[in-house]
Design a protein around this motif. Structure first.
Motif, PDB file in Angstrom:
ATOM      1  N   GLY A  15       0.821  -1.196   0.000  1.00 34.89           N
ATOM      2  CA  GLY A  15       0.000   0.000   0.000  1.00 34.89           C
ATOM      3  C   GLY A  15       0.856   1.246   0.000  1.00 34.89           C
ATOM      4  N   MET A  16       0.329   2.300   0.569  1.00 32.91           N
ATOM      5  CA  MET A  16       1.043   3.568   0.630  1.00 32.91           C
ATOM      6  C   MET A  16       0.995   4.132   2.034  1.00 32.91           C
ATOM      7  N   TYR A  17       2.017   4.896   2.335  1.00 32.28           N
ATOM      8  CA  TYR A  17       2.169   5.482   3.649  1.00 32.28           C
ATOM      9  C   TYR A  17       2.443   6.962   3.437  1.00 32.28           C
ATOM     10  N   GLY A  18       1.558   7.825   3.951  1.00 29.51           N
ATOM     11  CA  GLY A  18       1.727   9.262   3.780  1.00 29.51           C
ATOM     12  C   GLY A  18       1.887   9.958   5.117  1.00 29.51           C
ATOM     13  N   LYS A  19       2.847  10.860   5.188  1.00 26.95           N
ATOM     14  CA  LYS A  19       3.112  11.543   6.455  1.00 26.95           C
ATOM     15  C   LYS A  19       3.323  13.030   6.211  1.00 26.95           C
ATOM     16  N   LYS A  20       2.596  13.840   6.973  1.00 26.22           N
ATOM     17  CA  LYS A  20       2.793  15.281   6.945  1.00 26.22           C
ATOM     18  C   LYS A  20       3.251  15.729   8.327  1.00 26.22           C
ATOM     19  N   THR A  21       4.411  16.383   8.384  1.00 23.84           N
ATOM     20  CA  THR A  21       4.961  16.880   9.636  1.00 23.84           C
ATOM     21  C   THR A  21       5.203  18.374   9.496  1.00 23.84           C
ATOM     22  N   VAL A  22       4.715  19.151  10.466  1.00 28.00           N
ATOM     23  CA  VAL A  22       4.868  20.602  10.432  1.00 28.00           C
ATOM     24  C   VAL A  22       5.511  21.063  11.733  1.00 28.00           C
ATOM     25  N   PHE A  23       6.512  21.935  11.600  1.00 21.53           N
ATOM     26  CA  PHE A  23       7.186  22.523  12.755  1.00 21.53           C
ATOM     27  C   PHE A  23       6.947  24.031  12.755  1.00 21.53           C
ATOM     28  N   TYR A  24       6.722  24.580  13.950  1.00 26.55           N
ATOM     29  CA  TYR A  24       6.437  26.005  14.106  1.00 26.55           C
ATOM     30  C   TYR A  24       7.464  26.612  15.060  1.00 26.55           C
ATOM     31  N   ASP A  25       7.955  27.809  14.707  1.00 30.91           N
ATOM     32  CA  ASP A  25       9.021  28.407  15.511  1.00 30.91           C
ATOM     33  C   ASP A  25       8.981  29.931  15.379  1.00 30.91           C
ATOM     34  N   ASN A  26       9.770  30.590  16.254  1.00 29.59           N
ATOM     35  CA  ASN A  26       9.952  32.043  16.213  1.00 29.59           C
ATOM     36  C   ASN A  26       8.623  32.793  16.313  1.00 29.59           C
ATOM     37  N   TYR A  27       7.825  32.424  17.306  1.00 31.49           N
ATOM     38  CA  TYR A  27       6.558  33.118  17.527  1.00 31.49           C
ATOM     39  C   TYR A  27       6.803  34.546  18.021  1.00 31.49           C
ATOM     40  N   VAL A  28       6.014  35.463  17.510  1.00 36.46           N
ATOM     41  CA  VAL A  28       5.989  36.847  17.985  1.00 36.46           C
ATOM     42  C   VAL A  28       4.534  37.211  18.268  1.00 36.46           C
ATOM     43  N   PHE A  29       4.265  37.730  19.476  1.00 39.06           N
ATOM     44  CA  PHE A  29       2.897  38.028  19.883  1.00 39.06           C
ATOM     45  C   PHE A  29       2.658  39.530  19.957  1.00 39.06           C
ATOM     46  N   ASN A  30       1.437  39.896  19.536  1.00 42.73           N
ATOM     47  CA  ASN A  30       0.911  41.252  19.736  1.00 42.73           C
ATOM     48  C   ASN A  30       1.858  42.353  19.266  1.00 42.73           C
ATOM     49  N   GLN A  31       2.594  42.052  18.226  1.00 41.74           N
ATOM     50  CA  GLN A  31       3.397  43.079  17.557  1.00 41.74           C
ATOM     51  C   GLN A  31       2.667  43.445  16.278  1.00 41.74           C
ATOM     52  N   LYS A  32       2.242  44.699  16.187  1.00 39.05           N
ATOM     53  CA  LYS A  32       1.407  45.111  15.072  1.00 39.05           C
ATOM     54  C   LYS A  32       2.100  44.855  13.739  1.00 39.05           C
ATOM     55  N   VAL A  33       1.327  44.333  12.803  1.00 38.89           N
ATOM     56  CA  VAL A  33       1.821  44.018  11.468  1.00 38.89           C
ATOM     57  C   VAL A  33       1.207  45.003  10.482  1.00 38.89           C
ATOM     58  N   ALA A  34       1.997  45.470   9.528  1.00 39.26           N
ATOM     59  CA  ALA A  34       1.511  46.442   8.544  1.00 39.26           C
ATOM     60  C   ALA A  34       0.291  45.891   7.811  1.00 39.26           C
ATOM     61  N   ASP A  35      -0.684  46.759   7.570  1.00 39.05           N
ATOM     62  CA  ASP A  35      -1.906  46.340   6.899  1.00 39.05           C
ATOM     63  C   ASP A  35      -1.648  45.783   5.511  1.00 39.05           C
ATOM     64  N   THR A  36      -0.572  46.248   4.869  1.00 45.71           N
ATOM     65  CA  THR A  36      -0.267  45.771   3.514  1.00 45.71           C
ATOM     66  C   THR A  36       0.030  44.275   3.487  1.00 45.71           C
ATOM     67  N   VAL A  37       0.480  43.742   4.617  1.00 40.27           N
ATOM     68  CA  VAL A  37       0.770  42.307   4.688  1.00 40.27           C
ATOM     69  C   VAL A  37      -0.500  41.491   4.431  1.00 40.27           C
ATOM     70  N   PHE A  38      -1.661  42.048   4.813  1.00 42.24           N
ATOM     71  CA  PHE A  38      -2.913  41.306   4.707  1.00 42.24           C
ATOM     72  C   PHE A  38      -3.708  41.672   3.457  1.00 42.24           C
ATOM     73  N   ASN A  39      -3.108  42.437   2.545  1.00 35.04           N
ATOM     74  CA  ASN A  39      -3.799  42.797   1.310  1.00 35.04           C
ATOM     75  C   ASN A  39      -4.130  41.550   0.496  1.00 35.04           C
ATOM     76  N   GLY A  40      -5.241  41.593  -0.207  1.00 34.15           N
ATOM     77  CA  GLY A  40      -5.646  40.463  -1.034  1.00 34.15           C
ATOM     78  C   GLY A  40      -6.495  39.485  -0.248  1.00 34.15           C
ATOM     79  N   ILE A  41      -7.233  38.674  -0.975  1.00 35.78           N
ATOM     80  CA  ILE A  41      -8.167  37.738  -0.351  1.00 35.78           C
ATOM     81  C   ILE A  41      -7.528  36.368  -0.132  1.00 35.78           C
ATOM     82  N   GLU A  42      -6.611  35.955  -0.993  1.00 37.31           N
ATOM     83  CA  GLU A  42      -6.050  34.629  -0.876  1.00 37.31           C
ATOM     84  C   GLU A  42      -5.270  34.483   0.423  1.00 37.31           C
TER      85      GLU A  42
END
Length: 851
Positions: free
Chosen positions: A374-401
């Motif tokens: 058969g087949m064996y599929g694995k997805k592994t995701v790592f998350y790092d370098n979190y930054v909290f409550n630091q305002k991000v420029a509105d241009t970063v969120f431009n667009g719908i996608e």
């Protein structure tokens, strides 16, 4: 339309590997099948959540709330162990490759089991006065506090790895003649942690991205910095597989009410419905990453429901935050081709402020049957370098996608990956690059893959030319008789940004040739099958069409569509020249601009009759503009068209057609407008509903019915989702209409409750289709003289009608997942039963690959 490319992209990768499976299934190692019950040695009460594991293997299960368990595997050892906190471990002997019953009676040890025994002594599980249920209710109450979305802003780095492997690599499999020249690939075999099966890696996709979140106004944006894929790229569309992976392995939010996985929706163990969907049991308190946690076990009340079995580890304080979750699907779940599925999520307490996901792993074991490769599929995701409550420029969120691919994201050098991976590749993952390249250079492999791709995709490759698709070479109908067709296209070896394709057809009854020639060019210098697309296409075609017949992603020359019910004796011969411009604009908007010139002739028992003469042909010139808005859409991109992947997001489409008079001798002028809206509603745990409305209007008078709306009909025995399956070709026409399509899939919710049927894992479906139209007097030949007359049958009886009196309606009840691939519907026509040559009931079938 050509279905071959869609198959190649969506399931070609799976089918290529599963074809190898068929060679090994016949001689596969026999299963060891064990069932049994675990009880308390003193009280004789059943023990739930007991771990049952083969000694020396990672293969096992847990008992249900009645103490019962069941294991079927070809990788068993000769010993099996039952263990549970507060009880003495017990090991028993297993007879390999046999069907057997092994029961356990576990004796208590010296550990205080007050909290555990309270529930296990009860013969019947109840929510009332149950400490485990009270705990899960408190966890649910704290969801908003513990979800990362409670922050005003956050951002992090994300590194994702997706791997596919061939598993169940037995000695018999290795020694098969087909692998005689590929023995070196077995040097890369490893053992899976999920179930101890040996596997061979064949595909790896890495993705690096930065993710940004803003609470008000709510928006999340992922910027993809790099994508790297290795697979059998000469035969498999890696980008298409990438889209397939994204759809199958969507991000999992354990705090959400529903979790979408493998195109299905599962009820989360922390859903608001969890207390009525699951049974919970407090196992113990444990230390996880230095934090004191409660181990809360859970399993679905109905083992066939789309739910999970596993353990939640929550902080033993007032916050009750999830610090780890380890869960699988129940063994009896109605999920195709999946023999095992495991989800592991780990959370970290970041900046002493919030619990955030730091590691996410989804592992799926695919197989057509219970044994074999058969087949064996694995997805592994790592998350790092979190930054909290630091305002991000509105241009970063431009667009719908939600996801944005940055420039050169697929052309990063090795140094980029070494510098940015949150964690390095394992030795087995690094070996994939070496192994795949080595295999593709073996001539025997190339020959084998050519044959497989002919069966899967329908084309035979001759270097720069593909011949096919083979399923269109032969078809037939009542007017043309036998249709012999040969077609082809240029391959990517010719050009990735320019393509020529066409076909030649001969009908033996009408003794006429039909043909098509088309050229397509990329205007953004990207390969034609990559997104975003920006293309120009020119085509000349002489062909036939049954009026009102529109097949979704299926070539009408398909042999199986040649079989039609009733009378299908009216056909349209046409010569068409078309120039079409297509562009993906970003923001999930695409446009199609078309210039089309057509000369149409009636064929069979059909003529363009007026009161005192017959029109030999109708000439039309049209400008067509189509705008499509599909928020957060993903799709499978083929060479000829893209197939959208249905999600919870709506799809809007508006099409405007302007018919021009006296342009290239065109006969009529008319503006035509059409609007379409589609939305899928997920209603876990009772399945999902597809809802679609459509409306159209022609703003013209005195034009022939051929230029109006001929409603989509289907006289084949194939069930068509967007056609009226008991409506005849050319039965109804309108100059304005509104249509409604509703289809609900229960995903086994109903049939899984019926004892004699639940083993079949069928899935029930109900649908309704209706269209209400109008034909104004000035376009109706029955009220206005001088217009083109409606067609009649051989005896002069009318066969085309209006919908002025009442809507056309039909409903169906269907069963899907028959033999995992087929759907059969019983369709009932509800109105206009007195029209000639109609059926009140019909049985229709459909082939569908789904999990």
């Amino acid at each position: 339309m050509n279905r071959a490319n869609t198959i190649n992209i969506t399931v070609g990768f799976l089918l290529i590997l599963l074809l190898l499976l068929s060679a090994s299934t016949t001689n596969a190692q026999k299963l060891t099948q064990i069932r049994g019950k675990v009880i308390d040695a003193k009280t004789k009460e059943p023990l739930p959540f007991v771990n049952i594991v083969f000694v020396g293997k990672n293969i096992g299960t847990t008992t249900d709330y009645y103490g019962k368990y069941n294991i079927n595997t070809q990788w068993a050892s000769n010993k099996i162990t039952a263990s549970f906190i507060g009880y003495k471990k017990q090991t028993k002997t297993v007879i390999l490759e046999k069907n057997q019953v092994i029961d356990f009676e576990l004796g208590s040890n010296s550990v205080n089991l007050d909290e555990v025994v309270i529930v296990s002594k009860k013969k019947r599980y109840k929510n009332k006065n149950n400490p485990a249920v009270e705990l899960i209710k408190r966890i649910i109450k704290n969801k908003n506090l513990n979800r990362k979305e409670h922050l005003n802003y956050y951002q992090y780095n994300k590194y994702e790895k997706v791997e596919f492997d061939i598993n169940n690599i037995t000695e018999k499999f290795r020694k098969k003649k087909v692998f005689k020249k590929f023995q070196f690939i077995f040097n890369y075999v490893d053992t899976a942690e999920i179930n101890g099966k040996p596997y061979l890696p064949v595909f790896l996709k890495e993705t690096l991205s930065d993710v940004y979140f803003r609470k008000k106004p709510k928006s999340e944006k992922e910027y993809i910095k790099g994508i790297k894929m290795i697979g059998f790229h000469d035969y498999i569309d890696n980008e298409g597989v990438g889209f397939m992976i994204d759809h199958m392995y969507q991000d999992i939010d354990i705090y959400a009410n529903s979790i979408t996985l493998l195109t299905n929706q599962f009820t989360s163990p922390i859903s608001n419905l969890a207390p009525v969907m699951y049974k919970f049991h407090i196992i113990d308190t444990v230390n996880v990453k230095g934090f004191n946690c409660i181990n809360l076990a859970f399993q679905p009340r109905n083992r066939q429901d789309f739910a999970f079995v596993g353990n939640l580890y929550v902080t033993n304080n007032d916050r009750l935050a999830v610090i780890k979750v380890d869960m699988r699907v129940a063994e009896d779940i109605n999920l195709n081709f999946v023999t095992d599925l495991q989800i592991i999520q780990e959370f970290g307490y970041i900046n002493n402020q919030s619990w955030m996901l730091v590691r996410d792993e989804v592992i799926v074991d695919y197989n057509i049957g219970k044994t074999g490769t058969g087949m064996y599929g694995k997805k592994t995701v790592f998350y790092d370098n979190y930054v909290f409550n630091q305002k991000v420029a509105d241009t970063v969120f431009n667009g719908i996608e939600k996801k944005v691919q940055l420039a050169n994201h697929n052309n990063k050098d090795e140094q980029f990956w070494e510098d940015n991976r949150i964690t390095g590749l394992s030795e087995q993952e690094e070996n994939i690059y070496t192994m795949v390249d080595s295999v593709q250079n073996v001539p025997a492999f190339k020959r084998t893959m050519d044959v497989i791709m002919l069966l899967v995709a329908g084309y035979w490759n001759f270097n720069k030319i593909d011949i096919g698709p083979v399923n269109t070479f032969y078809s037939f109908n009542d007017i043309e008789g036998f249709r012999l067709r040969v077609g082809g296209r240029t391959s990517e070896n010719f050009s990735k940004t320019f393509r020529l394709d066409g076909f030649l057809v001969y009908g033996f009854k009408d003794q006429k040739f039909k043909y098509s020639a088309r050229a397509t060019m990329s205007l953004n210098k990207r390969p034609l099958k990559e997104s975003p697309r920006h293309t120009i296409m020119a085509m000349y075609q002489r062909e036939t069409n049954f009026p009102g017949m529109e097949m979704m992603f299926i070539n009408e020359d398909n042999f199986f569509l040649s079989f039609k019910r009733g009378v299908a004796d009216k056909i349209l011969y046409y010569d068409m020249f078309k120039v079409e411009h297509y562009k993906d604009w970003g923001n999930d908007i695409s446009t199609t601009f078309t210039l089309k010139h057509t000369i149409e002739e009636a064929g069979g028992n059909w003529s363009f009759n007026y009161d005192d003469y017959t029109m030999e042909n109708i000439t039309s010139s049209e400008i067509i503009t189509k705008i499509r808005f599909a928020p957060n859409e993903t799709f499978y991109q083929g060479m000829d068209y893209k197939t959208p992947v249905i999600s919870k997001h709506p799809i809007f489409q508006i099409t405007y057609t302007q018919g021009l008079k006296d342009v290239l001798n065109s006969d009529f002028q008319y503006p035509k407008l059409k609007f379409n809206f589609f939305k899928r509603f997920y209603l876990s745990p009772v399945g999902f509903t597809n809802f679609e409305v459509e409306a159209g209007k022609v703003f013209a008078e005195g034009i022939p019915y051929t230029s109006l709306f001929i409603h989509r009909a289907n006289q084949t025995y194939s069930y068509q989702l967007r056609s009226y399956n008991l409506m005849n070709f050319l039965e109804f026409v309108s100059d304005e209409y509104a249509a409604l399509f509703i289809e609900h899939h229960f995903n086994g919710f109903v049939l899984n409750k019926i004892p004699l049927l639940k083993r079949l894992k069928w899935r029930s479906i109900i649908s309704y289709k209706g269209v209400y139209g109008n034909l104004s007097d000035k376009n109706n030949p029955e009220t206005t003289p001088g217009l083109m007359l409606f067609p009649t049958d051989a005896n002069g009886n009318p066969t085309t009608f209006t919908l002025n009196d009442k809507p056309y309606m039909e409903a169906s009840v269907g069963v899907g997942n028959i033999f995992k691939f087929f759907r059969i519907d019983i369709v009932k026509r509800l109105t206009y039963l007195d029209n000639p040559n109609v059926q009140e009931y019909g049985i229709r079938a459909r082939f569908k690959f789904e999990f």
